[in-house]
Scaffold this active site. Structure first.
Site, PDB file in Angstrom:
ATOM      1  N   ASP A 104      46.480  46.744  35.950  1.00 44.97           N
ATOM      2  CA  ASP A 104      45.435  46.339  36.889  1.00 44.97           C
ATOM      3  C   ASP A 104      44.419  45.399  36.251  1.00 44.97           C
ATOM      4  OD1 ASP A 104      46.539  48.053  38.736  1.00 44.97           O
ATOM      5  OD2 ASP A 104      44.689  49.171  39.109  1.00 44.97           O
ATOM      6  N   HIS A 118      44.871  42.894  43.583  1.00 42.82           N
ATOM      7  CA  HIS A 118      43.874  43.929  43.252  1.00 42.82           C
ATOM      8  C   HIS A 118      42.480  43.493  43.706  1.00 42.82           C
ATOM      9  CE1 HIS A 118      42.555  47.571  41.452  1.00 42.82           C
ATOM     10  NE2 HIS A 118      41.937  47.034  40.420  1.00 42.82           N
ATOM     11  N   HIS A 120      36.871  43.066  42.875  1.00 42.08           N
ATOM     12  CA  HIS A 120      36.878  44.500  42.555  1.00 42.08           C
ATOM     13  C   HIS A 120      35.770  45.282  43.270  1.00 42.08           C
ATOM     14  CE1 HIS A 120      37.575  48.142  40.067  1.00 42.08           C
ATOM     15  NE2 HIS A 120      38.787  47.621  39.978  1.00 42.08           N
ATOM     16  N   HIS A 165      45.537  48.986  32.116  1.00 37.72           N
ATOM     17  CA  HIS A 165      44.786  47.738  32.317  1.00 37.72           C
ATOM     18  C   HIS A 165      45.036  46.828  31.117  1.00 37.72           C
ATOM     19  CE1 HIS A 165      42.631  50.864  34.559  1.00 37.72           C
ATOM     20  NE2 HIS A 165      42.206  49.907  35.366  1.00 37.72           N
TER      21      HIS A 165
END
Length: 261
Positions: free
Chosen positions: A69, A120, A124, A214
């Site tokens: 991610d 994604h 964010h 990540h």
């Protein structure tokens, strides 16, 4: 990082009915989810149809999906080198602002080397805190940016912190995006200890699992080679998220998440 829709296509409703007893509570909000096995079972059991793009049938093999991610970042090229050497596919849930727009050549390399490119959001933001127009903008901006680089829009997305609701699911359906959660996390945002990241993943690993890591944190990429080595030793086969669901297809708006062991 941390979905559901009334499906129009034949099969989605059946998949959701299979999953009605499965509830996932995130951020105080309960949402239906479909497991990889639900997706495969609903699609049928024909041997040839069951194989994903790499010829893997996850109804028979011990599959696991490696996902990253919030990248790409400075360490992503090194990660891609590792994945290429180990012949391991991954799914990358890319962040738009300061990532996709900063590293377009890395985004192209991810796609060119056969990995799955997913969404994604742009910046964010927690989607459940936004109104419908803001959710649409967060997802659409990244869809457009990725398509500009790779020639294809993503079909998968992961909501930040895994937080979703009916509004997020509705917009995701409109944009052709299935929602993908996870069952294995190293919480690598909280540590730079690569050995700890490795151990957390290995302690939780299970068949049909989706690993959340990540590629933007310092301890993560150094942990990946030994994670891959040990999971291969344990008999796991690495696949993309879409391959994990095959012959099922990720339906827009629906939330997919493995059951934790």
């Amino acid at each position: 990082m941390f979905g559901f829709r009334p499906g129009r296509r034949r099969g989605t409703a059946a998949a959701l009915l299979v999953a009605t007893s499965l509830m996932l509570t995130l951020g105080g909000c309960g949402v239906d989810r479909v497991t990889p096995q639900d997706a495969r079972d609903e699609a049928g059991t024909d041997d040839k149809a069951g194989q994903g793009a790499r010829g893997v049938d996850c109804a028979k093999a011990k599959c696991i999906a490696l996902t990253f991610d919030a990248g790409p970042g400075k360490d992503t090229p090194r990660l891609l080198d590792v994945l290429k050497e180990e012949q391991v596919p991954a799914t990358f849930f890319l962040l738009g602002r300061k990532h996709v727009d900063r590293y377009p050549e890395v985004v192209k390399r991810i796609a060119d080397e056969g990995h799955e490119v997913a969404n994604h959001t742009w910046s964010h933001r927690i989607l459940t805190d936004l109104d419908e127009a803001e959710v649409r903008e967060e997802l659409s901006l990244t869809q457009t940016a990725v398509e500009r680089i790779t020639g294809r829009k993503p079909t998968l997305m992961r909501p930040p912190q895994g937080r979703t609701d009916d509004k997020v699911s509705k917009v995701s359906e409109e944009l052709g995006l299935a929602q993908i959660l996870w069952s294995i996390t190293a919480k690598d945002y909280s540590t730079t200890d690569s050995a700890l990241i490795r151990q957390r993943v290995l302690d939780q690993a299970h068949g049909d699992g989706i690993i959340l890591l990540h590629d933007i944190y310092d301890g993560t990429v150094p942990a990946v080679p030994s994670i891959i080595e040990e999971l291969k030793r344990r008999g796991f086969t690495f696949v993309t998220v879409s391959e994990l669901l095959a012959p099922g297809k990720a339906e827009p708006g629906v939330v997919y998440a493995p059951e934790k062991d």
